[in-house]
Design a protein around this motif. Structure first.
Motif, PDB file in Angstrom:
ATOM      1  N   GLN A   1       0.841  -1.242  -0.066  1.00  0.00           N
ATOM      2  CA  GLN A   1       0.072  -0.006  -0.090  1.00  0.00           C
ATOM      3  C   GLN A   1       0.854   1.154   0.067  1.00  0.00           C
ATOM      4  OE1 GLN A   1      -2.718   0.105   3.300  1.00  0.00           O
ATOM      5  NE2 GLN A   1      -3.963   1.831   2.356  1.00  0.00           N
ATOM      6  N   LEU A   2       0.657   2.093  -0.959  1.00  0.00           N
ATOM      7  CA  LEU A   2       1.386   3.357  -1.059  1.00  0.00           C
ATOM      8  C   LEU A   2       0.686   4.388  -0.244  1.00  0.00           C
ATOM      9  CD1 LEU A   2       3.614   5.074  -2.373  1.00  0.00           C
ATOM     10  CD2 LEU A   2       1.896   5.621  -4.217  1.00  0.00           C
ATOM     11  N   LYS A   3       1.462   4.721   0.740  1.00  0.00           N
ATOM     12  CA  LYS A   3       0.733   6.038   1.517  1.00  0.00           C
ATOM     13  C   LYS A   3       1.510   7.238   1.305  1.00  0.00           C
ATOM     14  CE  LYS A   3      -0.487   2.466   5.262  1.00  0.00           C
ATOM     15  NZ  LYS A   3      -0.606   2.226   6.792  1.00  0.00           N
ATOM     16  N   LYS A   4       2.095   7.860   2.440  1.00  0.00           N
ATOM     17  CA  LYS A   4       2.697   9.431   2.282  1.00  0.00           C
ATOM     18  C   LYS A   4       3.926   9.343   1.839  1.00  0.00           C
ATOM     19  CE  LYS A   4      -0.304  11.525   5.527  1.00  0.00           C
ATOM     20  NZ  LYS A   4      -0.640  12.375   6.757  1.00  0.00           N
ATOM     21  N   VAL A   5       4.898   8.159   2.059  1.00  0.00           N
ATOM     22  CA  VAL A   5       6.046   7.806   1.813  1.00  0.00           C
ATOM     23  C   VAL A   5       6.284   6.831   0.618  1.00  0.00           C
ATOM     24  CG1 VAL A   5       6.737   8.879   4.055  1.00  0.00           C
ATOM     25  CG2 VAL A   5       6.641   6.435   3.701  1.00  0.00           C
ATOM     26  N   LEU A   6       7.444   7.003  -0.082  1.00  0.00           N
ATOM     27  CA  LEU A   6       7.859   6.065  -1.128  1.00  0.00           C
ATOM     28  C   LEU A   6       8.472   4.955  -0.650  1.00  0.00           C
ATOM     29  CD1 LEU A   6       8.617   8.619  -4.077  1.00  0.00           C
ATOM     30  CD2 LEU A   6       6.413   7.578  -3.494  1.00  0.00           C
ATOM     31  N   ASN A   7       8.552   4.343   0.419  1.00  0.00           N
ATOM     32  CA  ASN A   7       9.095   3.501   1.380  1.00  0.00           C
ATOM     33  C   ASN A   7       8.195   2.526   1.955  1.00  0.00           C
ATOM     34  OD1 ASN A   7      11.873   4.489   0.451  1.00  0.00           O
ATOM     35  ND2 ASN A   7      11.775   5.583   2.481  1.00  0.00           N
ATOM     36  N   MET A   8       8.497   1.047   1.628  1.00  0.00           N
ATOM     37  CA  MET A   8       7.747   0.116   2.001  1.00  0.00           C
ATOM     38  C   MET A   8       8.565  -1.252   2.871  1.00  0.00           C
ATOM     39  SD  MET A   8       4.424  -0.246  -0.737  1.00  0.00           S
ATOM     40  CE  MET A   8       5.509   0.069  -2.269  1.00  0.00           C
ATOM     41  N   SER A   9       7.947  -1.835   3.699  1.00  0.00           N
ATOM     42  CA  SER A   9       8.777  -3.024   4.086  1.00  0.00           C
ATOM     43  C   SER A   9       7.605  -4.091   4.578  1.00  0.00           C
ATOM     44  CB  SER A   9       9.328  -2.566   5.496  1.00  0.00           C
ATOM     45  OG  SER A   9      10.031  -3.735   6.056  1.00  0.00           O
ATOM     46  N   ILE A  10       7.612  -5.126   3.682  1.00  0.00           N
ATOM     47  CA  ILE A  10       6.720  -6.096   3.667  1.00  0.00           C
ATOM     48  C   ILE A  10       7.462  -7.662   4.238  1.00  0.00           C
ATOM     49  CG2 ILE A  10       5.081  -7.282   2.460  1.00  0.00           C
ATOM     50  CD1 ILE A  10       4.527  -4.596   2.528  1.00  0.00           C
ATOM     51  N   ALA A  11       7.014  -8.076   5.329  1.00  0.00           N
ATOM     52  CA  ALA A  11       7.391  -9.735   5.523  1.00  0.00           C
ATOM     53  C   ALA A  11       7.078 -10.519   4.562  1.00  0.00           C
ATOM     54  CB  ALA A  11       6.796 -10.001   6.960  1.00  0.00           C
ATOM     55  N   VAL A  12       8.018 -11.263   3.760  1.00  0.00           N
ATOM     56  CA  VAL A  12       7.675 -12.170   2.826  1.00  0.00           C
ATOM     57  C   VAL A  12       8.236 -13.603   2.953  1.00  0.00           C
ATOM     58  CG1 VAL A  12       7.772 -10.374   1.113  1.00  0.00           C
ATOM     59  CG2 VAL A  12       9.893 -11.286   1.423  1.00  0.00           C
ATOM     60  N   ALA A  13       9.024 -13.815   4.059  1.00  0.00           N
ATOM     61  CA  ALA A  13       9.438 -15.153   4.567  1.00  0.00           C
ATOM     62  C   ALA A  13       9.915 -15.230   5.807  1.00  0.00           C
ATOM     63  CB  ALA A  13      10.414 -15.515   3.316  1.00  0.00           C
ATOM     64  N   ASN A  14      10.691 -16.265   6.321  1.00  0.00           N
ATOM     65  CA  ASN A  14      11.202 -16.290   7.340  1.00  0.00           C
ATOM     66  C   ASN A  14      12.281 -17.499   7.446  1.00  0.00           C
ATOM     67  OD1 ASN A  14      10.379 -19.171   8.590  1.00  0.00           O
ATOM     68  ND2 ASN A  14       8.359 -18.110   7.850  1.00  0.00           N
ATOM     69  N   VAL A  15      13.155 -17.182   8.383  1.00  0.00           N
ATOM     70  CA  VAL A  15      14.584 -17.925   8.389  1.00  0.00           C
ATOM     71  C   VAL A  15      14.303 -19.627   8.443  1.00  0.00           C
ATOM     72  CG1 VAL A  15      16.005 -16.193   9.015  1.00  0.00           C
ATOM     73  CG2 VAL A  15      14.942 -17.675  10.738  1.00  0.00           C
ATOM     74  N   GLY A  16      12.981 -19.957   9.044  1.00  0.00           N
ATOM     75  CA  GLY A  16      12.608 -21.295   9.047  1.00  0.00           C
ATOM     76  C   GLY A  16      12.468 -22.084   7.950  1.00  0.00           C
ATOM     77  N   MET A  17      12.070 -21.102   6.761  1.00  0.00           N
ATOM     78  CA  MET A  17      11.922 -21.918   5.571  1.00  0.00           C
ATOM     79  C   MET A  17      13.107 -22.051   4.753  1.00  0.00           C
ATOM     80  SD  MET A  17       9.116 -18.698   4.449  1.00  0.00           S
ATOM     81  CE  MET A  17       9.034 -19.221   2.723  1.00  0.00           C
ATOM     82  N   ASP A  18      13.209 -23.139   3.649  1.00  0.00           N
ATOM     83  CA  ASP A  18      14.205 -23.584   2.927  1.00  0.00           C
ATOM     84  C   ASP A  18      14.469 -22.535   1.850  1.00  0.00           C
ATOM     85  OD1 ASP A  18      12.876 -24.251   0.325  1.00  0.00           O
ATOM     86  OD2 ASP A  18      12.363 -26.097   1.435  1.00  0.00           O
ATOM     87  N   GLU A  19      15.733 -22.469   1.401  1.00  0.00           N
ATOM     88  CA  GLU A  19      16.141 -21.459   0.191  1.00  0.00           C
ATOM     89  C   GLU A  19      15.054 -21.137  -1.004  1.00  0.00           C
ATOM     90  OE1 GLU A  19      20.058 -21.518  -0.922  1.00  0.00           O
ATOM     91  OE2 GLU A  19      20.841 -22.050   1.133  1.00  0.00           O
ATOM     92  N   GLN A  20      14.687 -22.507  -1.362  1.00  0.00           N
ATOM     93  CA  GLN A  20      13.879 -22.375  -2.499  1.00  0.00           C
ATOM     94  C   GLN A  20      12.594 -21.852  -2.125  1.00  0.00           C
ATOM     95  OE1 GLN A  20      14.426 -23.061  -5.700  1.00  0.00           O
ATOM     96  NE2 GLN A  20      12.178 -22.642  -6.153  1.00  0.00           N
TER      97      GLN A  20
END
Length: 253
Positions: free
Chosen positions: A202-221
């Motif tokens: 979601q684009l708000k007032k700033v042009l930067n975003m940070s989204i959780a997309v994975a975790n270190v318990g998952m495998d590389e693939q």
């Protein structure tokens, strides 16, 4: 502290600037590259996972001793956009369900009617009834402390959705946590799976975003697939696609 990597950048990104501002992020690719390089992404993920296991990694001739945390670290995709004017351009928003849950331990509560309350008991899901919600007395501070800050996401029975503004005011909406609707007779368990796997851009007032997309318990693939799917979906939301991407980072936190 965290370990992170640049996975895509436009030609304007200066390596010294990136190193200084995003320490300890490292520029890992040629700056004229427009899209994610699979090889760079793979190496970056491997380093992040090694770091999270407490192993020492080496970048730019510098050894970085890893640190194993006592919690499951998430891997975030950080985005900096360009050629957007947040005050003039239409702000975009979109959700996408990833194949693997980025945050499997997401803390969820359901605002439930009688039938859904019984289902919540069966699956061990926290829930609140209308009677419970009335006890908050629409007190913003109490709602923020005991609801909005306590839980990461909410579900609500279809029959209660319209009552939420009257019972709780705008607090959940302002926190970006307005409940996901659960239809009559629908098991909340399916919605929990959906919420844990869904990301939102979601684009708000700033042009930067940070989204959780994975975790270190998952495998590389699995991590790689989640990241690439997330980025590809983001590109579909941008008016000029890749031309609106200034730089992309991944980091653990």
């Amino acid at each position: 502290k965290f370990i992170g990597k640049v996975i895509a950048a436009d030609e304007s990104q200066h390596p010294i600037f990136n190193f200084f501002y995003f320490f300890p992020l490292f520029l890992l690719q040629e700056l004229k590259m427009a899209k994610i390089n699979p090889e760079i992404l793979s190496r970056s993920i491997a380093d992040i996972l090694a770091y999270s296991r407490g192993e020492t990694i080496t970048k730019g001739g510098v050894e970085l001793p890893g640190k194993k945390r006592n919690f499951l670290e998430t891997i975030e995709l950080q985005i900096a956009l360009k050629n957007y004017d947040a005050s003039k351009d239409k702000r975009f928003a979109g959700t996408f369900k990833l194949p693997e849950h980025p945050r499997p331990s997401l803390n969820i509560c359901m605002l439930a009617n009688e039938a859904h309350a019984e289902m919540c008991k069966e699956i061990g899901l926290d829930f609140l009834t209308v009677a419970d919600l009335k006890k908050f007395g629409k007190d913003k501070k109490v709602i923020k402390a005991k609801l909005a800050n306590k839980y990461d996401a909410f579900l609500a029975s279809d029959s209660l959705i319209k009552q939420i503004p009257r019972l709780l005011g705008p607090s959940l909406s302002r926190a970006g946590k307005f409940p996901t609707r659960v239809l009559s007779g629908e098991n909340p368990a399916a919605k929990i799976d959906e919420i844990k796997g869904t990301i939102k851009f979601q684009l708000k007032k700033v042009l930067n975003m940070s989204i959780a997309v994975a975790n270190v318990g998952m495998d590389e693939q699995a991590i790689s697939v989640n990241i690439q799917l997330a980025v590809n979906f983001l590109i579909t939301l941008l008016k000029k696609g890749w031309q609106n991407i200034k730089v992309l980072y991944i980091k653990s936190s």
